[in-house]
Write an enzyme that holds these catalytic residues in place. Sequence first.
Site, PDB file in Angstrom:
ATOM      1  N   ASP A  48      47.883  44.257  44.433  1.00  0.00           N
ATOM      2  CA  ASP A  48      47.089  43.976  43.237  1.00  0.00           C
ATOM      3  C   ASP A  48      47.761  42.840  42.470  1.00  0.00           C
ATOM      4  O   ASP A  48      48.989  42.829  42.340  1.00  0.00           O
ATOM      5  CB  ASP A  48      47.032  45.229  42.340  1.00  0.00           C
ATOM      6  CG  ASP A  48      45.724  45.321  41.553  1.00  0.00           C
ATOM      7  OD1 ASP A  48      45.126  44.264  41.291  1.00  0.00           O
ATOM      8  OD2 ASP A  48      45.319  46.444  41.204  1.00  0.00           O
ATOM      9  N   HIS A  92      43.438  35.680  39.222  1.00  0.00           N
ATOM     10  CA  HIS A  92      43.722  37.060  38.795  1.00  0.00           C
ATOM     11  C   HIS A  92      44.300  37.900  39.927  1.00  0.00           C
ATOM     12  O   HIS A  92      44.852  38.957  39.684  1.00  0.00           O
ATOM     13  CB  HIS A  92      42.436  37.718  38.276  1.00  0.00           C
ATOM     14  CG  HIS A  92      41.990  37.151  36.957  1.00  0.00           C
ATOM     15  ND1 HIS A  92      42.117  37.823  35.771  1.00  0.00           N
ATOM     16  CD2 HIS A  92      41.444  35.945  36.634  1.00  0.00           C
ATOM     17  CE1 HIS A  92      41.658  37.071  34.772  1.00  0.00           C
ATOM     18  NE2 HIS A  92      41.230  35.928  35.278  1.00  0.00           N
TER      19      HIS A  92
END
Length: 456
Positions: free
Chosen positions: A364, A155
């Site tokens: 991110d 992720h």
Amino acid sequence: MSRLVAVSNRVAAPTGAKSAGGLAVGILSALRAQGGIWFGWSGKTTESEPGETKRTKSGGIEFVTVDLNAADFDGYYNGFSNNALWPLFHFMLGYFSFSRSQYSAYCRVNEFLARRLGRILEPDDLIWVHDYHLLPLGGALREAGATQPIGFFLHVPFPNFDVLRTLPCYTQILRSLAAYDVVGFQTDRDLWSFQDCLTQPEIGGRVRDDGRIDVFDRTFRAEVFPIGIDVDECQRVAAENFQSKQVKRLGESLKGRKLIIGVDRLDYSKGLELRFRGFQTLLEAYPAVRGQVVYMQIAPPTRTGVRAYDRIREDLEKAAGNINGLYAEMDWIPIRYLNRGYSRELLMAILRRAMVGLVTPIRDGMNLVAKEYVASQDPKSPGIPVLSTLCGAAKELTEAVLVNPYDRQGVADGLQRAIEMPLGERRAKHSAMLMKLRRNDIHRWSERFIDALSAS
Ligand code: ADP
Ligand code: F6P
């Protein structure tokens, strides 16, 4: 159809109200769609040998969780996962530290989880492991004799080789990923970095024309599967809760001012202090906005056992106090800083209420809040995201106002542009972004991954 077994460190409680974290949101929707098992840590530690697994069924999903030994947990989660892998994978070497004993605890916990998971597996299960806490889990399952297809999805970003080799055990990390049948990443940059690491002369891997990788005596697939959101659910929840008492109160408290919203876990990778300073520059550089905008930052604390996370909390409190001290008027406070989680229902409606979604992580993997912000908007008068170029979502949401989070003036200019954007332009951008979110939503993400795993 095979049974899906999703595995992650954190398992959202079946009631699942305030699960801050993109991983939980993604796994929950994948399992809601096709049912199956969600296996992972119970959220509790024990001083003695962990007891039996706990099994709870809810909405077609079986939640199977296990406690972890407290000392091992500290080395595994606070230590290697969040003091070594997290900063390293987010390119933030200033926060990186390594210790052999923490790495040993990390491996021990992965082996323990593999043993416990092994007891409940069936021969035609599809096993889908998630995130950096569990890199060695696939290899541990294989060693215990598992022959089922095992996939892994990361992720968070994957670092390039020069960053990865900071980690003394980087070869073992690469080897552990080669134990899977499918390895998935958020963006093509992450995949390229992974391929680059594996094809270093000292590792000796080879990427075939069809994308399969040969390395460490194994052949497996590595592909990009950008995670999406449940667009309809997000729109519905935002619209349904827009008239709630809390959102009305928020609206009244704004007294006609425009709302800029930020929603993030309190994590240094989210760039919150820089974001506060970018907002300060907006007030300095564009004095006409003073008294006309309110920036509300929602940031619930996470990983409170890791020192860097306690520090960032203090730094942010100081920054918010400092900026408010400089600019507040008797009837206007520029920054509202809320250190707590909210229900998903309320959160989506708050996003809808804001004219600007300020999403500026300094790194991110994807950033689901950016996507949720877009989906939650009223298409008749949508707000605009001001989005960091350094997150995966910026690859898809190219119509957002894109900024480099390190550039204070750039963030301020981006905010000003979003605040002043005419309705026609906002609508056009919103509908283009919404189309992309629909094309690549959460269902497509899990279907694509599961198809690739089934075909492996
Ligand atoms: P990360 O996985 O690093 O936390 P993402 O932006 O990808 O970042 O995902 C965060 C998820 O957690 C989103 O679905 C968001 O709605 C949810 N979330 C974030 N902050 C809160 C909060 N304060 N209360 C409830 N949910 C939150
Ligand atoms: O999406 C990244 C992630 O690290 C997930 O793996 C994790 O569940 C989430 O953020 C929240 O972090 P934590 O589980 O450490 O609270």
